[in-house]
Write an enzyme that holds these catalytic residues in place. Structure first.
Site, short mmCIF file in Angstrom:
data_model
loop_
_atom_site.label_atom_id
_atom_site.label_comp_id
_atom_site.label_asym_id
_atom_site.label_seq_id
_atom_site.Cartn_x
_atom_site.Cartn_y
_atom_site.Cartn_z
CE LYS A 192 7.57 -7.18 -3.75
NZ LYS A 192 6.19 -7.73 -3.47
CB SER B 163 -1.12 1.62 -0.24
OG SER B 163 -0.02 1.03 0.43
CB CYS C 63 -4.79 3.24 -9.24
SG CYS C 63 -4.43 2.90 -10.96
CD GLU D 191 -6.57 3.68 -2.24
OE1 GLU D 191 -5.60 3.45 -1.48
OE2 GLU D 191 -6.47 3.64 -3.48
P1 NAD Z 1 0.55 -2.22 -1.28
O1 NAD Z 1 1.08 -0.87 -1.00
O2 NAD Z 1 0.06 -3.04 -0.13
O3 NAD Z 1 1.66 -3.13 -2.00
C1 NAD Z 1 2.41 -2.65 -3.11
C2 NAD Z 1 3.76 -3.35 -3.11
O4 NAD Z 1 4.46 -3.02 -1.92
C3 NAD Z 1 3.66 -4.87 -3.17
O5 NAD Z 1 4.65 -5.36 -4.05
C4 NAD Z 1 3.93 -5.29 -1.73
O6 NAD Z 1 4.54 -6.55 -1.65
C5 NAD Z 1 4.83 -4.19 -1.20
N1 NAD Z 1 4.64 -3.93 0.23
C6 NAD Z 1 3.50 -4.08 0.94
N2 NAD Z 1 3.70 -3.74 2.22
C7 NAD Z 1 5.00 -3.37 2.33
C8 NAD Z 1 5.81 -2.91 3.42
N3 NAD Z 1 5.32 -2.77 4.65
N4 NAD Z 1 7.10 -2.61 3.18
C9 NAD Z 1 7.61 -2.73 1.93
N5 NAD Z 1 6.89 -3.18 0.88
C10 NAD Z 1 5.59 -3.49 1.06
O7 NAD Z 1 -0.61 -2.06 -2.39
P2 NAD Z 1 -1.62 -3.16 -2.93
O8 NAD Z 1 -2.63 -3.46 -1.89
O9 NAD Z 1 -0.88 -4.28 -3.56
O10 NAD Z 1 -2.30 -2.32 -4.11
C11 NAD Z 1 -3.35 -1.43 -3.92
C12 NAD Z 1 -2.86 0.00 -3.74
O11 NAD Z 1 -2.10 0.40 -4.87
C13 NAD Z 1 -4.01 1.01 -3.66
O12 NAD Z 1 -3.68 1.95 -2.67
C14 NAD Z 1 -4.03 1.64 -5.03
O13 NAD Z 1 -4.59 2.93 -5.08
C15 NAD Z 1 -2.58 1.66 -5.35
N6 NAD Z 1 -2.36 1.78 -6.78
C16 NAD Z 1 -2.00 3.03 -7.26
C17 NAD Z 1 -1.80 3.20 -8.61
C18 NAD Z 1 -1.45 4.55 -9.17
O14 NAD Z 1 -1.36 4.66 -10.35
N7 NAD Z 1 -1.25 5.59 -8.38
C19 NAD Z 1 -1.93 2.11 -9.48
C20 NAD Z 1 -2.28 0.87 -8.96
C21 NAD Z 1 -2.48 0.72 -7.61
#
Ligand code: NAD
Length: 494
Positions: free
Chosen positions: A173, A226, A281, A382
């Site tokens: 997904k 996140s 990240c 962040e």
């Molecule tokens: P996000 O958390 O908004 O989304 C990640 C995934 O979760 C997506 O597939 C999204 O559709 C889903 N999602 C979003 N809201 C949701 C909810 N309420 N309920 C269930 N699923 C949900 O993150 P983003 O904005 O796509 O990516 C950026 C974030 O990812 C930043 O915080 C970054 O630091 C983090 N990140 C971390 C790493 C790591 O290695 N730790 C790597 C890449 C990105």
């Protein structure tokens, strides 16, 4: 309007629902496609295909799996240009940067090409008289990956090559904001000879995520995104009895000591803070300048930040593209505004940048904000955009204490000429991935990637040996082939 469909059982598949989300070109701000948003029944269809495929893929030979991975790796090389353009067009990052993430993702496929070695079991001869013990690992079944927008190829590649090479079937997904790269990946897997149903893509939002977390036929979930969503996914997934690995957000510090080559450090900090518009990240978002390093470092950083050329990702002259959405652009600008209001010094202000011919694009320029303190919002949040904040510290111990007090622990770096200081730093800092004169220390694919504290919920990093462990479970077999004349001998430890 082009509609991006799911990929289920080896083919692009329409949805049961009619819900969609817009997919924008961040450089123009215009909608360029719409993506289907799955209902639970779409997830059911994908999981049913993956379950059926597992019946044979879970039993396939190591040589068959390896053969597919080698072919897939070659196709990733062949289609690198096309993939990079797709990533850049939906994410906004410059094409060279998109290539970089493809290469890092491909390295995990290369690791998976050697899965036979990683999957070797163990054997103990004669643990008791005529008794041997062996152990080996088997795949879990259907596993799922839920991934963020910022690395549409690399982050899913932390998961699916290892999961598939170890004999699982996969439901991805991806982020609904840049979903197209995953569709090309699905096509390349099919061309590489992967049987239908082994790799599936379901697009969607929370509805799809919840359906994955609750699905009784999914054995494990890998999540990257996140921290609040990582915590939610971990809690709900484990409550449903699944293995869950959940990587969260980050706030990565680079400590610069006075004995460092400041020009070298500033060069690397600039690239690590503003590359991909700070949406990595492992981006450096905080520089911790120790002692007399501070003023000179900020002076060089100011020059370099002003030199960053911002423009569309498709323009080879651009160093940095737009951010992912208009909301992200506004959030970044607001963080700079609040830091000024809270007493920090805005040295370079990217808030009002306009890119000629792209006035509606989601652009925001690099910002450099000095004299930030740990209490300020710009430090606590962040920001996930092109903002480099600078904290001042008197000693290396104070710098380490700042990092250790931060709730995140993904990556960190130290710039110094002192081996003694670097060694102390790497031993004392509570962070999972550490660079010494290396700003973005992303581990190679044969190590595992994962942070500490709020950057990783649960206990399992991704890819490398930890990835193999996550996607498999062990069996231990105790064997005796008794001599015919002693068939009823009771085993003892003698
Ligand atoms: P996000 O958390 O908004 O989304 C990640 C995934 O979760 C997506 O597939 C999204 O559709 C889903 N999602 C979003 N809201 C949701 C909810 N309420 N309920 C269930 N699923 C949900 O993150 P983003 O904005 O796509 O990516 C950026 C974030 O990812 C930043 O915080 C970054 O630091 C983090 N990140 C971390 C790493 C790591 O290695 N730790 C790597 C890449 C990105």
């Amino acid at each position: 309007m082009h509609t991006i469909e799911h990929w289920i059982n080896g083919a692009a598949t329409p949805a049961a629902s009619t819900r969609t989300a817009p997919v924008h070109d961040p450089a123009t701000g215009r909608q360029q496609a719409q993506v289907l948003l799955a209902e639970a029944s779409d997830v059911d269809t994908a999981v049913a295909a993956a379950s059926k495929a597992f019946e044979s893929w879970g039993d396939s030979s190591l040589s068959q799996r390896t053969k597919v991975m080698f072919a897939f790796r070659e196709l990733l090389v062949k289609h690198e240009d096309e993939l990079a353009r797709i990533i850049s067009g939906e994410h906004g990052k410059v094409v060279e940067d998109a290539r970089g993430e493809i290469v890092r993702g491909r390295e995990v496929v290369e690791y998976a090409c050697g899965i036979a070695d990683a999957l070797k079991g163990s054997f103990s001869d004669q643990v008791s008289r005529d008794v041997d013990v062996l152990s080996f690992r088997q795949p879990l079944g259907v596993v799922a990956g839920i991934t963020p927008f910022n690395f549409p190829i690399m982050v899913p590649s932390w998961m699916h090559p290892v999961a598939i090479a170890t004999g699982n079937t996969f439901v991805l997904k991806p982020s609904e904001r840049d979903p197209s790269a995953s569709m090309l990946v699905a096509e390349l897997y099919a061309e590489a000879g992967l049987p239908d149903g082994v790799f599936n893509v379901v697009h969607g939002d929370k509805v799809a995520v919840d359906a994955i977390l609750d699905h009784p036929d999914i054995a494990a979930v890998s999540f990257v995104g996140s921290t609040p969503i990582a915590k939610y996914v971990h809690e709900r997934g484990t409550a449903a009895g699944k293995r869950v690995q959940a990587l969260g957000g980050a706030k990565n510090h680079a400590v610069v000591l006075p004995d460092a080559d400041l020009e070298f450090a500033a060069n690397h900090l600039t690239a690590a803070a503003f590359g991909s518009a700070g949406q990595r990240c492992m981006a450096i978002s905080v520089g911790v300048a120790v002692g007399p390093a501070g003023d000179r470092l900020v002076e060089i950083l100011e020059t370099k930040a002003r030199e960053v050329k911002v423009g569309p990702g498709s323009d080879p002259a651009s160093d940095m593209g737009p951010v992912i959405t208009a909301a992200a652009r506004d959030r970044v600008a607001d963080a700079v505004t609040r830091s000024a209001a809270q007493g920090a010094t805005v040295v370079v202000d990217g808030r009002d940048l306009k890119v000629g011919g792209h006035e509606e694009g989601f652009f925001v320029g690099p910002s450099l904000v000095d004299h930030v303190t740990p209490e300020m919002d710009a430090y606590r949040d962040e920001i996930f955009g092109p903002v480099l904040t600078i904290l001042r510290a008197d000693t290396v111990d104070e710098a380490i204490a700042v990092i250790n007090a931060n709730p995140y622990g993904n990556g960190t770096a130290i710039f110094t000429a002192s081996g003694e200081a670097a060694r102390r730093f790497q031993r004392e800092v509570k962070v999972g991935m550490i660079g010494v004169n290396v700003p973005i220390p992303v581990p190679m694919s044969y190590y595992s990637f994962g942070g500490w504290k709020d950057s990783l919920i649960g206990d399992s990093p991704v890819h490398g040996p930890e990835g193999v462990r996550f996607y498999t479970r062990a069996k231990v077999v105790t064997t005796r082939w008794p001599h015919a004349e002693a068939a009823f001998d009771f085993p003892t430890s003698s």
